[in-house]
Design an enzyme around this catalytic site. Structure first.
Site, short mmCIF file in Angstrom:
data_model
loop_
_atom_site.label_atom_id
_atom_site.label_comp_id
_atom_site.label_asym_id
_atom_site.label_seq_id
_atom_site.Cartn_x
_atom_site.Cartn_y
_atom_site.Cartn_z
N SER A 175 -1.12 -2.20 54.37
CA SER A 175 -0.41 -3.60 53.66
C SER A 175 0.35 -3.98 54.63
O SER A 175 0.70 -5.70 54.27
CB SER A 175 -0.13 -3.93 52.57
OG SER A 175 0.12 -2.92 51.52
N HIS A 203 -6.95 -5.75 52.90
CA HIS A 203 -6.57 -6.39 54.96
C HIS A 203 -6.87 -6.67 55.83
O HIS A 203 -7.21 -7.52 56.47
CB HIS A 203 -4.89 -6.19 54.84
CG HIS A 203 -4.29 -6.22 53.31
ND1 HIS A 203 -3.16 -7.10 53.17
CD2 HIS A 203 -3.93 -5.28 52.59
CE1 HIS A 203 -2.41 -6.72 52.95
NE2 HIS A 203 -2.55 -6.12 51.70
N LYS A 235 -6.91 -12.14 49.00
CA LYS A 235 -6.94 -12.71 50.81
C LYS A 235 -7.59 -13.11 51.07
O LYS A 235 -7.52 -14.39 50.94
CB LYS A 235 -6.56 -11.16 50.67
CG LYS A 235 -4.63 -10.70 49.86
CD LYS A 235 -4.93 -9.05 49.90
CE LYS A 235 -3.68 -8.42 48.54
NZ LYS A 235 -4.00 -6.78 48.06
C1 PLP Z 1 -3.79 -6.72 47.30
C2 PLP Z 1 -4.08 -5.55 47.50
C3 PLP Z 1 -4.17 -4.83 46.47
C4 PLP Z 1 -4.19 -4.87 44.78
O1 PLP Z 1 -5.18 -6.47 44.71
P1 PLP Z 1 -4.83 -7.19 43.71
O2 PLP Z 1 -6.10 -8.22 43.42
O3 PLP Z 1 -3.90 -8.53 44.02
O4 PLP Z 1 -4.65 -6.77 42.45
C5 PLP Z 1 -4.79 -3.19 46.31
N1 PLP Z 1 -4.85 -2.41 47.81
C6 PLP Z 1 -3.89 -3.06 48.12
C7 PLP Z 1 -4.48 -2.80 49.69
C8 PLP Z 1 -3.54 -4.55 48.52
O5 PLP Z 1 -3.11 -4.92 49.64
#
Ligand code: PLP
Length: 382
Positions: A175, A203, A235
């Site tokens: 990330s 991602h 995302k």
């Molecule tokens: C954003 C993210 C999460 C968490 O997801 P949310 O829905 O924002 O709680 C988990 N793993 C990764 C790699 C992330 O980037």
């Protein structure tokens, strides 16, 4: 009761204090932040769907039909036809038997790790895995063994020494660095050692692979290689929530056992309707991924010409490493003075000494937006 203030002052002095900015506009490249226009290069809205009118319209229609609240957890009376349909569509999208919705990716990761592993078992992770995977392993009571970032020899050693049920859990796309996990090698290692391979593709889904099917599709891998897939909806999907996709037995196990599934309120059904609309767009509109790829290629050429050291990332996550937290903050401030928003990412989100600007791209960015970013980066030129 201890005085909380000294630790806060210390964080401030170490340039590690965090502050929220208040947005006055929808999530899109051109933001209004605290009354001021800023061009943003730091959201995870990679496909530009967070404010897409078609998704908003589906959300509206969902609200009219379902109302605002789901009323309870999925296992009580909160699981609507809209949630159910979205799960079926996500299963189809990921090519797996079933998918299960969660209120967030954080909760989905807690669910998987605590349901598959417990005391006497082993969870193996890359050192740069997302915080929620690390917390999940701690909560599970299993032994947590981490290996240096993408170091396959170290991963092999961890697997060879593991006890009990073994779960190898990695981010598909890291990330904060934007690089990919070597999933084919990890899949081989997991199968040689009889371990589960879990991929957190927060991602990668929507961004990589044919039809946006993510990191596994990018490498030509499927459910046989990585039986547990976690994806987030906040995302590239532009809404909120998350899901786990896998076999019938995996999903039923999560429904029966996962406390972060059982003891939390279901997402609003209207949000599931919005996500169904965004999934359809995400699958159909290949141009969004092509647009991202061309923005990333142009950015990397421009930044490299200026002498910036780029990371090995071909994804929309493009970090510029500053080193010290103070430097990252100064860089962020310099960009902001030129109308550009890229928040500084500092420890403990990233390892000490690797504070950075995490520049991200969206299919909604225009060529002139990228021109403006590259012009502003001149002021930080090494
Ligand atoms: C954003 C993210 C999460 C968490 O997801 P949310 O829905 O924002 O709680 C988990 N793993 C990764 C790699 C992330 O980037």
């Amino acid at each position: 009761m201890k005085d909380l203030r000294p630790a806060l002052v210390q964080a401030q002095q170490g340039h590690l204090y965090r502050r929220r900015r208040v947005l006055d506009s929808p999530q899109q490249p051109r933001l209004v932040v605290e009354g001021r226009p800023l061009l943003s290069f730091c959201s995870n809205d990679y496909l530009g769907l967070a404010a897409d009118p078609r998704v908003s319209k589906a959300f509206h229609r969902g609200l009219e039909h379902w109302g605002s609240g789901s009323g309870s957890a999925h296992l009580v009376s909160g699981h609507s036809r809209a949630h159910h349909a979205l799960e079926e569509e996500l299963a189809d999208f990921t090519g797996r038997e079933r998918a299960l919705l969660f209120s967030s990716g954080y909760l989905a990761n807690l669910a998987v790790v605590t349901s598959l592993c417990g005391r006497g078992d082993t969870v193996i992770q890359d050192k740069l895995d997302h915080a929620s995977l690390i917390d999940a392993a701690r909560l599970s009571g299993a032994g947590l063994k981490r290996y240096a970032h993408n170091d396959m020899a170290a991963a092999r050693q961890r697997l060879a020494a593991a006890r009990g049920e073994v779960l190898l859990a990695v981010d598909g796309v890291f990330s904060m660095d934007g690089d990919l996990a070597p999933l084919p090698e990890l899949a081989d290692l997991a199968s040689q050692h009889g371990a589960w391979l879990m991929v957190d593709d927060a991602h990668g889904l929507g961004v990589l692979g044919a039809g946006g099917r993510g990191s596994l599709a990018h490498f030509g891998l499927d459910a046989d290689h990585a039986p547990v897939l976690m994806g987030t909806l906040g995302k590239a999907f532009g809404t909120a929530g998350a899901f786990v996709a896998g076999s019938e037995a995996l999903i039923e196990t999560l429904i029966q056992k996962a406390r972060s599934y059982i003891f939390t309120t279901a997402l609003p059904a209207a949000l599931a309707e919005a996500t169904r609309a965004s999934l359809e767009i995400l699958r159909a509109e290949e141009w969004r991924r092509e647009r991202l790829a061309s923005l990333v290629a142009r950015f990397r050429r421009g930044a490299a010409e200026m002498g910036f050291k780029l990371s090995a990332s071909a994804t929309p996550v493009q970090p510029l490493i500053a080193g010290r937290a103070q430097t990252a903050l100064a860089w962020s401030r310099l960009l902001e003075e030129q109308g550009i928003l890229v928040t500084a990412i500092r420890p403990p989100t990233v390892p000490k000494g690797s504070a950075r600007l995490r520049i991200t791209f969206s299919a909604a960015h225009e060529d002139r937006d990228l021109d403006q970013l590259l012009a502003a980066l001149e002021s930080l030129k090494p």
